[in-house]
Design an enzyme around this catalytic site. Structure first.
Site, short mmCIF file in Angstrom:
data_model
loop_
_atom_site.label_atom_id
_atom_site.label_comp_id
_atom_site.label_asym_id
_atom_site.label_seq_id
_atom_site.Cartn_x
_atom_site.Cartn_y
_atom_site.Cartn_z
CE LYS A 37 73.80 -19.62 -64.75
NZ LYS A 37 73.02 -18.39 -64.86
CD GLU A 77 75.82 -25.56 -74.15
OE1 GLU A 77 75.75 -24.39 -74.58
OE2 GLU A 77 74.82 -26.30 -74.00
CE LYS A 134 76.75 -18.33 -62.35
NZ LYS A 134 75.59 -17.67 -62.82
C1 PBG Z 1 71.10 -15.63 -63.64
C2 PBG Z 1 72.35 -15.84 -62.85
C3 PBG Z 1 72.56 -16.68 -61.74
C4 PBG Z 1 73.86 -16.41 -61.29
C5 PBG Z 1 74.38 -15.45 -62.14
N1 PBG Z 1 73.44 -15.13 -63.11
C6 PBG Z 1 71.65 -17.59 -61.02
C7 PBG Z 1 71.15 -18.81 -61.66
O1 PBG Z 1 71.47 -19.18 -62.78
O2 PBG Z 1 70.35 -19.45 -60.98
C8 PBG Z 1 74.52 -17.03 -60.10
C9 PBG Z 1 75.63 -16.25 -59.48
C10 PBG Z 1 75.96 -16.65 -58.09
O3 PBG Z 1 75.49 -17.67 -57.56
O4 PBG Z 1 76.74 -15.92 -57.48
N2 PBG Z 1 70.61 -16.70 -64.33
#
Ligand code: PBG
Length: 327
Positions: free
Chosen positions: A199, A237, A252
């Protein structure tokens, strides 16, 4: 003599031929639809930066899930907007927390719909960070290890509420192992973990932070989310999360990280998902509203690209629209 390429072109001339030789096919069964659950009743509050997406109260979410199931969509993922936030993320793991209540109601109404629970603390912390924070003056530090216990508690409370797949998105180190141990210790050894393994600290999450009311009050998430230039670190990771017991993995955002998806597909033999995040959705919606692009075409093209890169599961705000098109 005709060149073989001519016949290849002929193969693409009609939809039935194109369809026959198609290498990648989308199916609603591979989509996961994100839902943002808020307190109250009868609430469908539009999210300004995500036209077509709403904050839904539990009763409205149940209706939405009936529609999602009827469209053959693979499942949903739940995010919560709690009544109150604090510095212990109480709302994340409370048995009557917003996500836990939604999960129970949805399971009752649509028992066969797969429910994923996003496990993170940012929506429930008053400071909006994904873990416990210690502040000294203008400086702050995220407390990795103490955060693990809260994340594990959250995962167990979600499993208890009927959530089928636990999806930690916080990016604390060691959270998959902590969650696995807690689930196993509470009688949920059959509950799989889908780890947001790669992520990235991305600008594409902007609209989500409006939707989930989770923008950090100070600083940013760069100390715990990944640096966008790093592909090899992303593989590391993923490897660590798998070693800790992750059953499925995620990359992501999606479209700006297709190379990461492709490399993860090549290296790891586990179900691979990708999250087409809020900013990716918002860009397409905004350009389409301006008449600058063909919405349906770009929506399907982006989804097919994510699958072609190697993701077999796609978390997307387009799940319902794409499923309708796929008919
Ligand atoms: C929680 C989380 C986030 C997203 C999913 N889980 C936001 C972030 O990390 O700031 C983002 C999903 C999206 O932008 O659609 N941490």
């Amino acid at each position: 003599m005709a060149f073989p390429i001519t016949r290849m072109r002929r193969l693409r001339r009609t939809e039935s031929l194109r369809s026959l030789v198609r290498e990648t096919r989308l199916s609603p069964a591979g989509f996961i639809y994100p839902l943002f659950i808020c307190p109250g009743e009868g609430i469908r509050k539009p999210i300004g930066s995500m036209p077509g997406v709403f904050n839904l109260s539990v009763d409205e979410a149940v209706k939405e899930c009936c529609e999602v199931a009827a469209l053959g969509i693979g499942g949903i993922i739940l995010f919560g907007l709690p009544e109150a936030k604090d510095e212990a993320a109480t709302g994340a793991w409370a048995d009557d927390g917003i996500v836990q209540r939604a999960a129970r109601a949805i399971k009752l109404a649509v028992p066969n719909l797969l429910i994923m629970g996003d496990v993170c603390l940012c929506e429930y912390m008053s400071h909006g960070h994904c873990g416990i924070i210690v502040k000294s003056g203008d400086d702050y530090e995220i407390q990795n290890d103490p955060s693990l216990a809260i994340l594990a508690k959250t995962a167990v409370s979600q499993a208890r509420a009927g959530i089928d797949i636990i999806a930690p998105s916080d990016m604390m180190d060691g959270r998959v192992a902590a969650i696995r141990a807690a689930l196993d210790g509470s009688g949920f050894s059959d509950t799989p973990i889908l780890s947001y393994a790669a992520k990235f600290a991305s600008g594409f999450y902007g609209p989500f932070r409006e939707a989930a009311d989770s923008a950090p009050a100070f600083g940013d998430r760069r100390s715990y989310q990944m640096d966008p230039p790093n592909l090899r670190e992303a593989m590391r990771e993923i490897e660590l999360d798998l070693a800790e017991g992750a059953d499925m993995i995620m990359v992501k955002p999606a479209l700006a990280y297709l190379d990461v998806i492709a490399e993860a597909r090549r290296r790891f033999d586990v179900p691979l998902s990708a999250y087409q995040v809020s900013g990716e959705y918002a860009m397409i919606q905004a350009a389409a509203q301006n008449g600058w692009i063909d919405r349906e075409r770009v929506m399907m093209e982006s989804l097919i690209a994510i699958q072609r890169a190697g993701a077999s599961i796609i978390l997307t705000y387009f799940a319902k629209d794409a499923a309708r098109l796929l008919g």
